[in-house]
Design a protein around this motif. Structure first.
Motif, PDB file in Angstrom:
ATOM      1  N   UNK A  61       0.763   3.819  -2.925  1.00 51.18           N
ATOM      2  CA  UNK A  61       0.246   5.200  -2.693  1.00 51.18           C
ATOM      3  C   UNK A  61       1.314   6.289  -2.884  1.00 51.18           C
ATOM      4  N   UNK A  62       2.569   5.887  -2.268  1.00 46.05           N
ATOM      5  CA  UNK A  62       3.339   6.938  -2.326  1.00 46.05           C
ATOM      6  C   UNK A  62       3.944   7.294  -3.680  1.00 46.05           C
ATOM      7  N   UNK A  63       4.021   6.284  -4.519  1.00 40.28           N
ATOM      8  CA  UNK A  63       4.077   6.389  -5.986  1.00 40.28           C
ATOM      9  C   UNK A  63       3.137   7.342  -6.730  1.00 40.28           C
ATOM     10  N   UNK A  64       1.864   7.290  -6.191  1.00 35.12           N
ATOM     11  CA  UNK A  64       0.714   8.111  -6.910  1.00 35.12           C
ATOM     12  C   UNK A  64       1.011   9.609  -6.333  1.00 35.12           C
ATOM     13  N   UNK A  85       0.757  -1.291   0.076  1.00 31.68           N
ATOM     14  CA  UNK A  85      -0.174  -0.006  -0.096  1.00 31.68           C
ATOM     15  C   UNK A  85       0.781   1.304  -0.031  1.00 31.68           C
ATOM     16  N   UNK A  86       1.959   1.276   0.757  1.00 31.24           N
ATOM     17  CA  UNK A  86       2.706   2.525   1.025  1.00 31.24           C
ATOM     18  C   UNK A  86       3.453   2.728  -0.332  1.00 31.24           C
ATOM     19  N   UNK A 101      -2.339 -12.509  -2.567  1.00 31.15           N
ATOM     20  CA  UNK A 101      -3.373 -11.815  -1.739  1.00 31.15           C
ATOM     21  C   UNK A 101      -3.142 -10.251  -1.638  1.00 31.15           C
ATOM     22  N   UNK A 102      -1.555 -10.248  -1.152  1.00 37.71           N
ATOM     23  CA  UNK A 102      -1.307  -8.764  -0.742  1.00 37.71           C
ATOM     24  C   UNK A 102      -1.167  -7.736  -1.975  1.00 37.71           C
ATOM     25  N   UNK A 103      -0.528  -8.283  -3.042  1.00 36.73           N
ATOM     26  CA  UNK A 103      -0.517  -7.114  -4.017  1.00 36.73           C
ATOM     27  C   UNK A 103      -1.832  -6.888  -4.647  1.00 36.73           C
ATOM     28  N   UNK A 104      -2.920  -7.681  -5.067  1.00 37.50           N
ATOM     29  CA  UNK A 104      -4.251  -6.952  -5.531  1.00 37.50           C
ATOM     30  C   UNK A 104      -4.886  -6.069  -4.280  1.00 37.50           C
ATOM     31  N   UNK A 105      -4.715  -6.936  -3.328  1.00 35.30           N
ATOM     32  CA  UNK A 105      -5.459  -6.071  -2.032  1.00 35.30           C
ATOM     33  C   UNK A 105      -4.702  -4.549  -1.819  1.00 35.30           C
ATOM     34  N   UNK A 106      -3.654  -4.610  -1.785  1.00 36.12           N
ATOM     35  CA  UNK A 106      -2.667  -3.515  -1.642  1.00 36.12           C
ATOM     36  C   UNK A 106      -2.784  -2.343  -2.778  1.00 36.12           C
ATOM     37  N   UNK A 127       7.193   8.478   5.175  1.00 37.84           N
ATOM     38  CA  UNK A 127       7.030   9.512   4.548  1.00 37.84           C
ATOM     39  C   UNK A 127       5.372   9.449   4.020  1.00 37.84           C
ATOM     40  N   UNK A 128       4.842   8.500   3.625  1.00 39.00           N
ATOM     41  CA  UNK A 128       3.340   8.416   3.328  1.00 39.00           C
ATOM     42  C   UNK A 128       2.747   8.737   4.502  1.00 39.00           C
TER      43      UNK A 128
END
Length: 615
Positions: A20-23, A16-17, A214-219, A150-151
């Motif tokens: 989201x940080x990349x966006x 997620x970090x 699980x973690x990649x699609x959900x994140x 940072x995020x």
């Protein structure tokens, strides 16, 4: 080619970090003012539409990453779906575009660093690049810890902006809501779409994510939803607290919004948040971009040095160093044309991901087994292709030509370097083989996908797997009776057990006369006991037209013949339970009948869901 795997140590929040940080960067801290000048307060709808369009590519990327969690992201998917020539061109283009975007993110801080220092932005950008190169080499976990900090800091400051800003929103400033009409809203959605491009970066580090299915699609999904909501609320509030004359074409919309809400302290807080945001984008960019050359080197499409992994840190240190060097070099190049080219390449990434998913699904590859599946196939993908095609057109001929130039250079590199070193088939070749010569078919991709599933699902081979691996397979195209089946099986078992064919046949017939070994419609598991010690073998049988067993109501298409000595009684019971567990899977029968060869039949068993650790 053998290579060192990267260490899996990233969890859901890490994904997620990174995403989201990349966006969060220019899309939040610079573009709202420019976008507001085009669409007015309705720009909030533009951000929502852009988020929806990004979801079409994100969902495809999430499926591909859940099926093939390997370093290299889009490069890996293109190579496996379309072949090494397409993969080389796309890999080089995407590696350079991500590297360029990371440099641009650091340069973009110049608008805000002026409030804190007079040092030229190029020197600040160089220092940060060197710092993050070192951090990335030290370890992915260290990199992500900084990213998370940072995020969290950005989201805390933005949350305060939203909470207190909602109280200050003036309805008068939001009117007229649609000053330029709906056409401007749709056009502006293309303008701000680049704000969501970072969502795809996280797939490049899929190999380093725990429980990637699980973690990649959900994140990725959580990141896109959260950031879309953040974008929409922040843009709405900013439009509601600033006059249009102040907001339109401003390069510091949140800085001005923070001042309107909190005074000078708020303005500085938003400047700090903006600097953090640009840094997170650059950090995520180095992390993601460096995995592209490493993945290409693993496939022998780039020199071996790119695939080197630090023996202690387990990071691709050479790829990271070279990516950092390119970033520093880019700081001194004319930026405008390169920014647009990188943006064009980013849109192409979404297109490549959608095409890769379509090819993988249509190829009929048995071992393409994503844990997460993109919904509404193929309608969502069609919408995405149309939308991204429009955005590419809007980028202009110059940027399209430059991108095509990079692709052409990639093809040249493949022709003179990769073609003579890399041997790899693709899902596209597999799919085309269904319409032409079977000679095109190959098990290389199926074998690679099988190993990926084993690693992804933490499947450790046990004794049952070892026996299945070397078990004879009898694939019978026409209908046969039970006697004929047992004669074929006897021929396979006799040399393995050190018994005569006649004795094996006799034992099989006697066992069947005691009680039927047909367990359910289409499945039988005969078992016999032979003389000796430590003997256990399996013969796998498929009969497309069916086998006629005595007393069975339906023809049997799947047979597992087990033969062992008396001292293997306990293992037989375990093997029987494992076989029943595998064959009870909902789609087992359909997969069994569809399997193309003996290897595919064994893969169904070896990758089946069951309790492991049989010995």
């Amino acid at each position: 080619m053998e290579f060192t795997r990267l260490r899996r140590e990233l969890h859901l929040f890490d994904v997620f970090a990174i995403a989201s940080g990349a966006m969060i960067s220019s899309g939040l801290f610079i573009l709202p003012g420019l976008a507001h000048a085009k669409a007015g307060p309705a720009v909030v709808i533009s951000y929502l539409l852009a988020g929806f369009l990004a979801s079409t590519g994100m969902l495809c990327k999430a499926e591909l990453a859940s099926a093939m969690p390997r370093a290299g992201g889009t490069y890996f998917y293109i190579t496996r779906s379309m072949g090494p020539a397409a993969g080389t061109s796309a890999g080089i283009l995407l590696w350079l575009s991500l590297t360029f975007k990371s440099s641009f993110a650091l340069i973009g801080m110049a608008v805000f660093t002026q409030f804190f220092t007079t040092i030229h932005i190029n020197y600040i950008a160089m220092a940060l690049t060197v710092f993050f190169v070192i951090v990335n080499i030290v370890g992915v976990k260290t990199t992500v810890k900084i990213q998370i900090s940072l995020v969290i800091g950005i989201l805390v400051l933005i949350t305060l902006y939203i909470i207190f800003g909602l109280r200050e929103v003036s309805a008068d400033k939001l009117m007229p809501f649609l000053p330029a009409g709906w056409r401007a809203v749709f056009a502006t959605s293309g303008f701000v779409f680049i704000s969501y491009g970072g969502i795809l970066k996280v797939a490049s580090v899929a190999e380093e994510v725990k429980n990637p299915g699980r973690n990649i699609p959900l994140g990725m999904s959580l990141a896109l939803v959260v950031i879309t909501i953040v974008y929409s609320l922040v843009v709405f509030i900013t439009a509601g607290v600033l006059d249009a004359s102040v907001l339109d074409n401003s390069l510091m919309p949140l800085y001005l919004g923070g001042r309107a809400i909190f005074g000078n302290i708020g303005a500085l807080a938003m400047a700090i948040a903006a600097i953090f945001a640009f840094i997170t984008t650059a950090n995520a960019g180095i992390l993601a971009a460096s995995r592209y050359p490493m993945a290409m080197s693993r496939d022998m499409l780039l020199p071996k040095l790119f695939a080197r992994v630090h023996p202690k840190r387990r990071t691709p240190h050479i790829s990271i160093l070279i990516t950092g060097a390119i970033m520093i070099a880019v700081l001194f190049l004319p930026l405008e044309a390169l920014v647009k080219t990188a943006s064009t390449a980013l849109i192409l990434t979404f297109i490549f991901d959608i095409l890769s998913l379509i090819i993988m699904r249509q190829s009929g590859l048995q071992n393409y087994q994503p844990i997460f599946k993109a919904p509404f196939y193929p309608y969502l993908q069609i919408v995405g292709l149309v939308g991204f095609g429009f955005l590419i057109y809007e980028m202009g001929l110059v940027q399209i030509a430059i991108s095509l130039g990079f692709i052409f250079l990639g093809l040249l590199w493949y022709w003179f370097y990769g073609r003579i070193r890399a041997t790899r088939n693709s899902a596209l070749a597999h799919m085309l083989a269904g319409f032409s010569s079977k000679a095109l078919r190959g098990d290389l991709l199926e074998t690679e996908l099988r190993e990926i599933i084993r690693e992804r699902d933490s499947i450790v081979a046990d004794r049952f797997d070892e026996i299945v691996e070397k078990a004879p397979v009898i694939d019978i195209p026409q209908k046969v009776d039970m006697d004929e089946l047992f004669r074929l099986v006897s021929q396979k078992l006799a040399p393995l057990l050190g018994e005569s064919r006649e004795q094996i046949f006799k034992l099989l017939m006697e066992r069947e006369s005691e009680s039927s070994t047909v367990l359910r419609g289409g499945l039988a598991i005969p078992h016999i006991i032979v003389e000796g010690e430590k003997k256990f073998e399996i013969v796998i049988v498929r009969c497309r037209d069916g086998i006629e067993f005595s007393g069975a109501e339906k023809p049997v298409h799947c047979v597992f013949v087990m033969a062992g000595s008396r001292d293997e009684r306990n293992f037989y019971l375990k093997a029987l339970a494992a076989t029943i567990e595998i064959t009870s899977e909902q789609k087992f029968d359909a997969k069994w009948m569809k399997a193309k060869n003996s290897t595919a039949l064994k893969d169904i068993i070896l990758l089946g869901k069951r309790r492991r650790g049989l010995s």
